[in-house]
Design an enzyme around this catalytic site. Structure first.
Site: not given
Ligand code: BES
Ligand code: ZN
Ligand code: MN
Length: 498
Positions: A267, A348, A285, A262, A274
């Site tokens: 992000d 994903r 990311d 990935k 966020k």
């Molecule tokens: N890149 C993030 C995951 C992440 C979050 C990595 C915090 C490191 C620290 C990913 O793309 C993401 O935002 N995932 C979401 C998924 C949710 C929306 C189902 C998450 O983990 O909040």
């Molecule tokens: Zn992400």
């Molecule tokens: Mn994300």
């Protein structure tokens, strides 16, 4: 820093580090030095209650008759627990204490331990020192010289120093890969974005890696609606890069092992944006892609005898007038339609098309994807273990073992059938979130699994907790850890080359 190996004698000048076990035992050269100084080292250890535990360092000022700058005694733990990892960590700890010297040496002078070959021990110690010496300082223009490490040359004194040098060549290739990954993870997103990250991949061609960079036009033609949907909010066009290393002997099974990373170069969450607090962390990311690129660099650098492909999906996830909206339905390259209910569950979507492309282009015999996929994995496992999801016990076992051996540890996680059902969409074939907070990392894995072809051994590594470190560790200075390169290099060596 230049590393060299020399015979096991005591250097005449500069700073030296010697190792002591948790029994406070020194090796022959150290013991000899202790005797010549009237038991000074033993007394210093006792006075400071230095026990020889891993991470412990005792600085002793050399007696006047020796021309040495400093003597450091570095703990390495119990004699029967000295493995590669302990040696690397002792090397890293010694380096950190010697970094401000100009001339330094480590005496690989371990008490007699039958299982330990001095040349192998020396190489592992040197490797640890090398890994700890990494710095990402290219943007620090005002740092004073005296605040920077001054050590230019570190000599390891050891029996079998010529053999040690040979062993080090392989470990240097690993360090190069780790450093490349750390560099990529550390770069800010205004400098490192899909096109520039693809350029960094192209540089691997020099080492004999075949590199193919797909631009937007080709991805559109292939129908990569999931990846392109994420990319469409950004002014930076996406890329998908494949890196092919053909190192297996001709007679061997030609089907490659595939690693899919990935690579979200930033992000923001997209329209499902966020919070501001901590958002800067999302420059890393792309650490899954970073690990895959670093791994390919290592495999090519040490001319691994295996066929391996690395595939990275590179996008920036931004909110804008062109960004995808919650509720949008996209068609992936696999033909499956996806309802995007949260634009922040973007990794994903990128993996989905990268996986389909990997299957169709390379027919891999196994696929391992690597991604900073969920915040939930950090809640579950913290910052020591990456999460491992797999449809194949043998593959999972080998990855767990590689993690144990390298210290880039993994912990196996389940994907409950009910979670697969939870991502069925009313409007499309699948949705990108489940709609509740339960088992977020497993939901991510269940989604990714829908894009893995039946009959292929697959593993998914959720590494969100382990790619960035807020404090120094023995072989990883704070910052990008380079997680995954040593783990996957070990996995390739033990599973595909053995
Ligand atoms: N890149 C993030 C995951 C992440 C979050 C990595 C915090 C490191 C620290 C990913 O793309 C993401 O935002 N995932 C979401 C998924 C949710 C929306 C189902 C998450 O983990 O909040
Ligand atoms: Zn992400
Ligand atoms: Mn994300």
């Amino acid at each position: 820093m230049k590393l060299s190996f020399s015979d096991p004698s005591l250097p005449k000048s500069g700073s030296i580090a010697i190792l002591a076990t948790q029994e406070r035992r020194l090796g022959p050269v150290g013991s000899d030095l202790d005797q010549r100084t009237g038991g000074m080292l033993a007394r210093a250890m006792a006075a400071a209650r230095f026990a020889g535990k891993p991470g412990e360092v005792l600085s002793v000022f050399p007696p006047a008759e020796l021309d040495l700058e400093r003597i450091l005694i570095v703990g390495i733990g119990p004699a029967d627990k000295i493995d590669d990892r302990a040696l690397q960590e002792a090397g890293g700890t010694a380096y950190a204490s010697l970094a401000r010297s100009t001339e330094a040496a480590i005496l690989v002078d371990l008490p007699e331990i039958p299982a330990l070959k001095p040349e192998a021990a020396a190489a592992e110690i040197a490797f640890g020192a090398r890994l700890r010496s990494y710095r990402f300082d290219k943007y620090r223009t005002k740092e004073k010289k005296e605040d920077r490490p001054s050590l230019k040359k570190l000599t390891l004194h050891t029996a079998g120093h010529q053999a040690a040098k040979k062993l080090m060549a392989r470990l240097d290739a690993v360090a190069e890969g780790v450093f490349l990954t750390r560099d990529l993870v550390s770069e800010p997103a205004n400098i490192l974005y899909p096109e520039t990250l693809a350029d960094r991949c192209r540089e691997l061609a020099e080492l004999g890696v075949e590199v193919d960079v797909l631009d937007e036009k080709r991805m559109k033609k292939l129908g990569m609606g999931a990846l392109l949907g994420v990319a469409q909010g950004s002014a930076r066009p996406p890329r998908l890069v494949t890196m092919t290393w053909k190192g297996a002997p001709d007679a061997a099974d030609a089907r490659p092992v595939a690693f899919v990373g990935k690579g979200v170069t930033f992000d923001t969450g997209g329209i499902s944006i966020k919070p501001a607090q901590g958002m800067e962390e999302m420059k890393w990311d792309m650490a899954g892609a970073g690990a895959v690129v670093g791994l390919m660099r290592t495999l090519a650098g040490r001319k691994a005898k295996a066929n391996v492909v690395g595939v990275v999906g590179l996008v920036e996830n931004m909110p804008s007038a062109t960004a995808q909206r919650p509720g949008d339905i996209v068609t992936s390259m696999s033909g499956q339609t996806i309802e995007v209910l949260n634009t922040d569950a973007e990794g994903r979507l990128v993996l989905a098309d990268a996986l389909t492309y990997t299957h169709r282009t390379f027919q891999p015999r196994m696929v391992i994807d690597v991604a900073t996929l969920t915040g939930a994995i950090i809640i579950a496992l913290g910052t020591e273990y990456g999460g491992l999801f797999s449809n194949d016990d043998e593959l999972a076992g080998r990855l767990l073992e590689a993690g144990r051996l390298t210290g880039e540890k993994l912990w196996r996680m389940p994907i409950a059938d009910t979670l697969d059902k939870a991502i069925n969409s009313d409007a499309a074939d699948v949705k990108n979130i489940s709609g509740d907070r339960n088992a977020g990392s497993s939901v991510g894995a269940a989604f990714v699994k829908r894009f893995v072809e039946d009959g292929t051994a697959w593993a998914h590594l959720d590494i969100a907790g382990v790619v960035w470190s807020k404090k120094d560790a023995p072989i990883t200075p704070k910052g990008g850890t380079g997680y995954g390169v040593r783990l996957l290099d070990r996995f390739v060596a033990d599973t595909c080359e053995a």
